[in-house]
Design a protein around this motif. Structure first.
Motif, PDB file in Angstrom:
ATOM      1  N   GLN A 179     -56.456  17.445  12.834  1.00 58.76           N
ATOM      2  CA  GLN A 179     -57.261  16.421  13.505  1.00 58.76           C
ATOM      3  C   GLN A 179     -57.477  15.213  12.590  1.00 58.76           C
ATOM      4  O   GLN A 179     -57.325  14.073  13.015  1.00 58.76           O
ATOM      5  CB  GLN A 179     -58.603  17.013  13.945  1.00 58.76           C
ATOM      6  CG  GLN A 179     -59.551  16.027  14.588  1.00 58.76           C
ATOM      7  CD  GLN A 179     -59.017  15.428  15.869  1.00 58.76           C
ATOM      8  OE1 GLN A 179     -58.381  16.100  16.656  1.00 58.76           O
ATOM      9  NE2 GLN A 179     -59.267  14.153  16.077  1.00 58.76           N
ATOM     10  N   GLU A 180     -57.821  15.459  11.342  1.00 61.20           N
ATOM     11  CA  GLU A 180     -58.089  14.364  10.403  1.00 61.20           C
ATOM     12  C   GLU A 180     -56.850  13.536  10.103  1.00 61.20           C
ATOM     13  O   GLU A 180     -56.918  12.308  10.043  1.00 61.20           O
ATOM     14  CB  GLU A 180     -58.636  14.919   9.074  1.00 61.20           C
ATOM     15  CG  GLU A 180     -60.054  15.418   9.154  1.00 61.20           C
ATOM     16  CD  GLU A 180     -60.554  16.014   7.850  1.00 61.20           C
ATOM     17  OE1 GLU A 180     -61.685  16.515   7.852  1.00 61.20           O
ATOM     18  OE2 GLU A 180     -59.824  15.997   6.828  1.00 61.20           O
ATOM     19  N   ALA A 220     -54.762  21.453  18.568  1.00 65.34           N
ATOM     20  CA  ALA A 220     -53.768  22.473  18.889  1.00 65.34           C
ATOM     21  C   ALA A 220     -54.422  23.839  18.932  1.00 65.34           C
ATOM     22  O   ALA A 220     -55.548  24.018  18.475  1.00 65.34           O
ATOM     23  CB  ALA A 220     -52.650  22.452  17.849  1.00 65.34           C
ATOM     24  N   GLU A 221     -53.683  24.777  19.473  1.00 63.15           N
ATOM     25  CA  GLU A 221     -54.110  26.175  19.499  1.00 63.15           C
ATOM     26  C   GLU A 221     -53.160  26.954  18.593  1.00 63.15           C
ATOM     27  O   GLU A 221     -51.940  26.989  18.836  1.00 63.15           O
ATOM     28  CB  GLU A 221     -54.056  26.735  20.915  1.00 63.15           C
ATOM     29  CG  GLU A 221     -54.513  28.166  21.009  1.00 63.15           C
ATOM     30  CD  GLU A 221     -54.507  28.676  22.446  1.00 63.15           C
ATOM     31  OE1 GLU A 221     -54.218  29.879  22.617  1.00 63.15           O
ATOM     32  OE2 GLU A 221     -54.784  27.893  23.356  1.00 63.15           O
ATOM     33  N   ILE A 222     -53.711  27.562  17.571  1.00 68.09           N
ATOM     34  CA  ILE A 222     -52.884  28.310  16.623  1.00 68.09           C
ATOM     35  C   ILE A 222     -52.413  29.616  17.252  1.00 68.09           C
ATOM     36  O   ILE A 222     -53.182  30.338  17.874  1.00 68.09           O
ATOM     37  CB  ILE A 222     -53.654  28.571  15.313  1.00 68.09           C
ATOM     38  CG1 ILE A 222     -53.830  27.249  14.568  1.00 68.09           C
ATOM     39  CG2 ILE A 222     -52.934  29.598  14.445  1.00 68.09           C
ATOM     40  CD1 ILE A 222     -54.594  27.339  13.287  1.00 68.09           C
ATOM     41  N   VAL A 223     -51.126  29.891  17.052  1.00 70.69           N
ATOM     42  CA  VAL A 223     -50.519  31.128  17.550  1.00 70.69           C
ATOM     43  C   VAL A 223     -50.573  32.196  16.465  1.00 70.69           C
ATOM     44  O   VAL A 223     -51.030  33.310  16.705  1.00 70.69           O
ATOM     45  CB  VAL A 223     -49.063  30.876  18.002  1.00 70.69           C
ATOM     46  CG1 VAL A 223     -48.385  32.183  18.394  1.00 70.69           C
ATOM     47  CG2 VAL A 223     -49.018  29.869  19.138  1.00 70.69           C
ATOM     48  N   ASP A 224     -50.111  31.846  15.256  1.00 75.39           N
ATOM     49  CA  ASP A 224     -50.088  32.821  14.171  1.00 75.39           C
ATOM     50  C   ASP A 224     -49.668  32.128  12.872  1.00 75.39           C
ATOM     51  O   ASP A 224     -49.234  30.975  12.883  1.00 75.39           O
ATOM     52  CB  ASP A 224     -49.096  33.946  14.477  1.00 75.39           C
ATOM     53  CG  ASP A 224     -49.423  35.255  13.769  1.00 75.39           C
ATOM     54  OD1 ASP A 224     -50.286  35.264  12.867  1.00 75.39           O
ATOM     55  OD2 ASP A 224     -48.803  36.278  14.122  1.00 75.39           O
ATOM     56  N   GLU A 226     -52.865  12.144  21.169  1.00 73.92           N
ATOM     57  CA  GLU A 226     -51.586  11.528  20.824  1.00 73.92           C
ATOM     58  C   GLU A 226     -51.607  11.242  19.326  1.00 73.92           C
ATOM     59  O   GLU A 226     -52.555  10.659  18.819  1.00 73.92           O
ATOM     60  CB  GLU A 226     -51.358  10.244  21.623  1.00 73.92           C
ATOM     61  CG  GLU A 226     -51.161  10.499  23.109  1.00 73.92           C
ATOM     62  CD  GLU A 226     -50.012  11.460  23.417  1.00 73.92           C
ATOM     63  OE1 GLU A 226     -48.961  11.387  22.739  1.00 73.92           O
ATOM     64  OE2 GLU A 226     -50.174  12.299  24.316  1.00 73.92           O
ATOM     65  N   PRO A 227     -50.579  11.671  18.604  1.00 75.63           N
ATOM     66  CA  PRO A 227     -50.564  11.509  17.152  1.00 75.63           C
ATOM     67  C   PRO A 227     -50.732  10.052  16.736  1.00 75.63           C
ATOM     68  O   PRO A 227     -50.180   9.148  17.367  1.00 75.63           O
ATOM     69  CB  PRO A 227     -49.194  12.039  16.737  1.00 75.63           C
ATOM     70  CG  PRO A 227     -48.682  12.802  17.889  1.00 75.63           C
ATOM     71  CD  PRO A 227     -49.347  12.279  19.109  1.00 75.63           C
TER      72      PRO A 227
END
Length: 136
Positions: A55-56, A62-66, A97-98
């Protein structure tokens, strides 16, 4: 120089079959492309640090998968200016958006197989390949 390696995190974020890369804006790796990431703060959980840094640095959620893998980041050459142990996570894009900023001179959604033939940090191809397999 710190007396021991520092712990860092990074996140391979995938969206529409592409991975988010950031071009380093400062430090010893300036100009190279890598995953968004940074240092873990004292008392911070690794996943929380990965999401905060994402984010910073580029304004993405995002959602972390692993966990995708671990990378040691050392200087190229003889000087030992830094030593990081980076835990790289695989994640799916959720929102945002990045954006470029102080840490990211440029950003790009890249082909995970070729990384758009950009000059990248050591071991990035391996980590992105592992992360890509996790997000399916």
């Amino acid at each position: 120089m710190p007396p021991r390696p520092e712990v860092g995190v990074s996140t391979a974020v995938f969206r529409d079959g592409r991975v988010l890369l950031a071009q380093r804006a400062r430090g010893a790796l300036t100009g190279l492309w890598s995953l968004p990431g940074g240092r873990v703060e004292h008392g911070e959980r690794l996943r929380e640090a990965a999401l905060r840094e994402l984010q910073e640095e580029v304004g993405v959620e995002a959602e972390i998968v692993d966990l995708a893998g671990v990378v040691e980041v050392l200087p190229r050459g003889e000087r030992m200016d830094f030593h990081f142990v980076v835990l790289a996570f695989a994640a799916n894009w959720v929102s945002g958006e990045p954006q470029i900023g102080p840490e990211a001179a440029d950003i790009r959604w890249a082909d995970p197989k070729t990384l758009d033939n950009l000059p990248v940090t050591d071991d990035l191809h391996r980590i992105v390949s592992l992360a890509s397999a996790l997000v399916g």
